[in-house]
Design a protein around this motif. Structure first.
Motif, PDB file in Angstrom:
ATOM      1  N   LEU A  31       0.832  -1.204   0.000  1.00 30.24           N
ATOM      2  CA  LEU A  31       0.000   0.000   0.000  1.00 30.24           C
ATOM      3  C   LEU A  31       0.869   1.257   0.000  1.00 30.24           C
ATOM      4  CD1 LEU A  31      -2.754   1.375   0.205  1.00 30.24           C
ATOM      5  CD2 LEU A  31      -2.625   1.100   2.688  1.00 30.24           C
ATOM      6  N   GLY A  32       1.878   1.289   0.855  1.00 35.65           N
ATOM      7  CA  GLY A  32       2.753   2.454   0.891  1.00 35.65           C
ATOM      8  C   GLY A  32       3.499   2.664  -0.406  1.00 35.65           C
ATOM      9  N   LEU A  33       3.959   1.574  -1.028  1.00 35.98           N
ATOM     10  CA  LEU A  33       4.643   1.686  -2.312  1.00 35.98           C
ATOM     11  C   LEU A  33       3.709   2.185  -3.399  1.00 35.98           C
ATOM     12  CD1 LEU A  33       7.175   1.147  -4.058  1.00 35.98           C
ATOM     13  CD2 LEU A  33       6.336  -1.193  -4.364  1.00 35.98           C
ATOM     14  N   GLY A  34       2.491   1.662  -3.424  1.00 33.19           N
ATOM     15  CA  GLY A  34       1.542   2.079  -4.456  1.00 33.19           C
ATOM     16  C   GLY A  34       1.151   3.539  -4.349  1.00 33.19           C
ATOM     17  N   LEU A  35       1.040   4.053  -3.131  1.00 33.70           N
ATOM     18  CA  LEU A  35       0.655   5.453  -2.955  1.00 33.70           C
ATOM     19  C   LEU A  35       1.724   6.422  -3.423  1.00 33.70           C
ATOM     20  CD1 LEU A  35      -1.059   5.272   0.557  1.00 33.70           C
ATOM     21  CD2 LEU A  35      -2.169   5.439  -1.676  1.00 33.70           C
ATOM     22  N   THR A  36       2.926   5.924  -3.690  1.00 35.47           N
ATOM     23  CA  THR A  36       3.998   6.784  -4.215  1.00 35.47           C
ATOM     24  C   THR A  36       4.300   6.496  -5.683  1.00 35.47           C
ATOM     25  OG1 THR A  36       5.720   5.209  -3.542  1.00 35.47           O
ATOM     26  CG2 THR A  36       5.066   6.866  -1.936  1.00 35.47           C
ATOM     27  N   SER A  37       3.501   5.676  -6.336  1.00 35.80           N
ATOM     28  CA  SER A  37       3.848   5.216  -7.683  1.00 35.80           C
ATOM     29  C   SER A  37       3.260   6.107  -8.771  1.00 35.80           C
ATOM     30  CB  SER A  37       3.392   3.767  -7.875  1.00 35.80           C
ATOM     31  OG  SER A  37       1.991   3.649  -7.635  1.00 35.80           O
ATOM     32  N   SER A  38       1.955   6.078  -8.952  1.00 32.40           N
ATOM     33  CA  SER A  38       1.317   6.865 -10.011  1.00 32.40           C
ATOM     34  C   SER A  38      -0.186   6.916  -9.762  1.00 32.40           C
ATOM     35  CB  SER A  38       1.602   6.254 -11.393  1.00 32.40           C
ATOM     36  OG  SER A  38       0.755   5.154 -11.644  1.00 32.40           O
ATOM     37  N   PRO A  39      -0.922   7.825 -10.434  1.00 29.48           N
ATOM     38  CA  PRO A  39      -2.382   7.859 -10.262  1.00 29.48           C
ATOM     39  C   PRO A  39      -3.063   6.553 -10.644  1.00 29.48           C
ATOM     40  CG  PRO A  39      -1.625   9.887 -11.277  1.00 29.48           C
ATOM     41  CD  PRO A  39      -0.434   8.960 -11.244  1.00 29.48           C
ATOM     42  N   LEU A  40      -2.439   5.733 -11.470  1.00 31.32           N
ATOM     43  CA  LEU A  40      -3.030   4.446 -11.848  1.00 31.32           C
ATOM     44  C   LEU A  40      -3.327   3.586 -10.633  1.00 31.32           C
ATOM     45  CD1 LEU A  40      -3.705   2.145 -13.865  1.00 31.32           C
ATOM     46  CD2 LEU A  40      -1.259   1.647 -13.964  1.00 31.32           C
ATOM     47  N   PHE A  41      -2.519   3.689  -9.584  1.00 33.31           N
ATOM     48  CA  PHE A  41      -2.728   2.862  -8.394  1.00 33.31           C
ATOM     49  C   PHE A  41      -4.081   3.139  -7.754  1.00 33.31           C
ATOM     50  CE2 PHE A  41      -2.329   2.179  -3.790  1.00 33.31           C
ATOM     51  CZ  PHE A  41      -2.015   0.828  -3.771  1.00 33.31           C
ATOM     52  N   TYR A  42      -4.516   4.395  -7.773  1.00 29.42           N
ATOM     53  CA  TYR A  42      -5.788   4.725  -7.132  1.00 29.42           C
ATOM     54  C   TYR A  42      -6.963   4.106  -7.884  1.00 29.42           C
ATOM     55  CZ  TYR A  42      -3.425   8.040  -4.073  1.00 29.42           C
ATOM     56  OH  TYR A  42      -2.623   8.614  -3.126  1.00 29.42           O
ATOM     57  N   SER A  43      -6.854   3.999  -9.209  1.00 29.47           N
ATOM     58  CA  SER A  43      -7.934   3.363  -9.971  1.00 29.47           C
ATOM     59  C   SER A  43      -8.121   1.914  -9.544  1.00 29.47           C
ATOM     60  CB  SER A  43      -7.617   3.436 -11.475  1.00 29.47           C
ATOM     61  OG  SER A  43      -7.626   4.756 -11.934  1.00 29.47           O
ATOM     62  N   GLY A  44      -7.005   1.203  -9.375  1.00 23.91           N
ATOM     63  CA  GLY A  44      -7.115  -0.177  -8.921  1.00 23.91           C
ATOM     64  C   GLY A  44      -7.443  -0.290  -7.450  1.00 23.91           C
ATOM     65  N   LEU A  45      -6.976   0.673  -6.638  1.00 23.90           N
ATOM     66  CA  LEU A  45      -7.193   0.594  -5.195  1.00 23.90           C
ATOM     67  C   LEU A  45      -8.668   0.706  -4.839  1.00 23.90           C
ATOM     68  CD1 LEU A  45      -5.972   0.483  -2.341  1.00 23.90           C
ATOM     69  CD2 LEU A  45      -5.767   2.980  -2.438  1.00 23.90           C
ATOM     70  N   VAL A  46      -9.386   1.623  -5.487  1.00 26.71           N
ATOM     71  CA  VAL A  46     -10.810   1.784  -5.195  1.00 26.71           C
ATOM     72  C   VAL A  46     -11.562   0.488  -5.474  1.00 26.71           C
ATOM     73  CG1 VAL A  46     -12.903   3.001  -5.883  1.00 26.71           C
ATOM     74  CG2 VAL A  46     -10.767   4.265  -5.576  1.00 26.71           C
ATOM     75  N   ALA A  47     -11.300  -0.115  -6.627  1.00 22.10           N
ATOM     76  CA  ALA A  47     -11.963  -1.377  -6.967  1.00 22.10           C
ATOM     77  C   ALA A  47     -11.532  -2.496  -6.031  1.00 22.10           C
ATOM     78  CB  ALA A  47     -11.664  -1.750  -8.425  1.00 22.10           C
TER      79      ALA A  47
END
Length: 623
Positions: free
Chosen positions: A189-205
């Motif tokens: 989770l911490g790594l994804g939050l620093t990666s790119s906006p694409l992570f948020y699209s997958g995180l919500v789902a």
């Protein structure tokens, strides 16, 4: 009667030992290595070959050059005047550049490595799916054209996909009762939050998928207590406050605390590059507003359906196998959760239709579902194994033959231009009738025969893997900078490499050095800054300095610069955007582009003129 003497103990060197590195430990390690593990390593090798091979074969696109420039400036202690688009990519890539220097390979190495790890991460889905399902999902992910393209693109999107799948695997392990995976979930989770906006699209789902999956587990836990509903309120209250239930709730709270702590530490460490770049915290926090800004109304119907068309063009396996698996997965808990993840990911992709890369977030659940479908189709036993094997192989061969015939016939018809004009409708009806007849025969065979279903699945999977292998190679090695590809918006031309080689040759001949030319550029482009930044005398600006004596001057094509000295020049293509034409208008044009890369569309190319001072041409070389 006396007891027989006991045998002497073996020497210490011959005794079995469970210590690390001992013979028994090594034997146990090899004994736990299965054929499925070996096959997964082969799939990982295939993914590495597609993602890591010839990373510098094509020049960096403007977006890639912008992301890579920040790393080179930070590594070389130059002023950082380029925004950091992905703190995670910045943290890992500037470390690579500090060890091996800046190059196209160094700029793309980190995403490529994370792309390989994403494929191998499927093997950690233990307990959620069998080996066959994981192998099938890993194989489809390994040859996915869009995932290969993202993995070979400088930026944080490949890191986001790795973190997204890692979070899904770890969260499911935690929900299965393995609370030690909470730390792994927090790191992802911490790594994804620093990666790119694409992570948020997958995180919500993904969050919705986890919430939907939890009631299934609770109902499974509550099932052994059939008379709980008949108990009075006092007994229900004592049941809720039983030591076992309280311990379980405390364990959940501990897992959330560990996950939050791991996520916070990982976020701070990666965003700040281990405190080397504290401003990375602000860049990481800006990813969420950037993701929210991607929600917009499409400007046209073509833009609205562009993500779906990209799926059909590059990822037919996700459509042909993944989407139907949603229907078949309705009977299983794992399948229902993955179906929710896939449905929400596709919905978010359509709501952000202007950003095509978001469609890759839907590929992860789609291919996991395809893996479950493969395991269900292949794992069923036949009442007559020998006859079933013959039926399965016959059905698979028929599907492969039908697909090969259609592919060859379509290519031949496109070559002969028979798919234009009045012939188009007649040929389309004939092809449709051929497909429907073949599909009806296969459906009739597979309706009651598990072997026929298995053969049909294997045949379809073989065809789709063949197509996606070719599409992945073409998109990543040939068309990554070609805006005629639906996936590409803007890219650099192949002239960039020719121009840089030319300037290097001039520098060696005149200055006896690779990078000693004085270059001034009137064209502000991240591509030029990336490739010419190594020249010690490189400068750029909107206007030429008065009485400039630069060795090389770069101006936009079509301009008439007032150069004080005598220069001679040649024009080069720099970047190219969407084609000026609307694109292929006939079926024949589409097939020619897909099969032979022949297109009548002309990309909108930005051209520059490289002016070299005339006296340098007469300077003696170094031999």
């Amino acid at each position: 009667m006396t007891d027989s003497p006991r045998p002497a103990a073996p020497p210490a060197a011959d005794r079995p030992s469970d210590s690390a590195g001992a013979p028994v430990g090594r034997a146990r390690a090899w004994a736990s290595f299965t054929i499925a593990d070996g096959l997964m390593l082969l799939i990982g090798g295939l993914a590495a070959w597609l993602r890591l091979g010839d990373l510098a074969g094509l020049p960096l696109s403007p977006a890639e050059a912008t992301a890579a420039l920040a790393n080179r400036q930070f590594w070389s202690a130059a002023p950082l005047d380029v925004p950091v688009s992905s703190p995670a990519y910045f943290a890992f890539t500037h470390l690579v550049m500090s060890l091996g220097g800046s190059s196209d390979t160094a700029a793309r190495l980190v995403p490529a490595v994370f792309g390989v790890l994403t494929v191998l991460l499927v093997w950690a889905w233990r307990g959620r799916a069998g080996p066959l399902a994981r192998l099938a999902a890993g194989l489809f992910l390994a040859v996915s054209p869009l995932l290969v393209a993202v993995s070979r693109t400088a930026g944080g999107d490949a890191i986001a996909l790795f973190a997204l799948l890692g979070l899904a695997v770890a969260a499911n392990r935690v929900l299965d009762g393995r609370r030690q995976w909470a730390i792994t979930a927090g790191v992802a989770l911490g790594l994804g939050l620093t990666s790119s906006p694409l992570f948020y699209s997958g995180l919500v789902a993904l969050i919705v998928m986890i919430l939907v999956a939890q009631p299934f587990r609770r109902s499974a836990v509550a099932a052994p207590v059939p008379h709980a509903a008949a108990e009075d309120e006092r007994q229900l209250d004592s049941l809720r406050h039983s030591p076992q239930q309280m311990a379980a709730e405390e364990g959940k709270r501990d897992s959330l605390r560990y996950m939050g702590l791991a996520a916070g530490l990982t976020f701070a460490a990666v965003a700040t590059s281990l405190s080397l770049y504290p401003a990375g915290l602000g860049a990481a926090l800006r990813l969420l507003p950037a993701w929210l800004a991607q929600f917009s109304l499409p400007s046209s119907a073509g833009v609205a359906v562009s993500p779906l068309l990209a799926l059909l063009r590059y990822e037919p396996a996700a459509v042909v196998l993944g989407l139907p698996a949603v229907v078949a997965a309705g009977r299983g808990r794992r399948g229902r959760a993955l179906s929710v993840w896939l449905g929400l990911a596709l919905l978010l992709t359509l709501l952000q239709s202007g950003v095509l890369v978001n469609v890759t977030a839907a590929l992860l659940p789609a291919y996991l579902l395809a893996g479950l479908a493969a395991a269900a189709a292949v794992g069923r036993r036949d009442p007559a194994p020998v006859a079933g094997r013959r039926t399965g192989w016959f059905t698979a061969a028929a599907i492969l033959g039908l697909g090969a015939l259609l592919l060859v016939a379509g290519g031949r018809l496109a070559r002969l231009n028979l798919l234009a004009g009045e012939n188009t409708t007649l040929i389309a009806l004939a092809v449709l009738a051929f497909i429907l007849a073949g599909g009806a025969v296969v459906l009739a065979m597979a309706w009651e025969s598990p072997a026929a279903r298995r053969g049909a699945f294997l045949g379809a999977a073989g065809l789709l893997l063949f197509w996606q292998w070719g599409a992945a190679w073409q998109l990543s090695r040939v068309g990554a900078n070609d805006p005629r590809e639906r996936w590409v918006t803007e890219g650099s031309t192949n002239d960039v490499a020719v121009m840089i080689d030319l300037l290097g040759d001039v520098s060696r001949q005149v200055k006896n050095s690779n990078r000693d030319l004085i270059i001034f550029s009137q064209v502000e482009s991240p591509v030029l800054r990336w490739y010419l930044g190594d020249f010690v005398g490189f400068q750029s600006g909107p206007a030429l300095p008065v009485n400039t004596t630069a060795d090389v001057v770069i101006t936009p094509a079509g301009s008439d610069p007032a150069l004080p000295a005598d220069y001679f020049g040649a024009d080069f293509g720099l970047t190219q955007r969407d084609p000026l034409a609307a694109g292929p208008g006939t079926v024949s044009d589409v097939l020619k582009w897909w099969l032979f890369r022949e297109s009548t569309a002309v990309p909108d190319t930005q051209r520059v003129v490289v002016w070299v001072r005339s006296d340098l041409a007469n300077a003696p070389g170094d031999g």
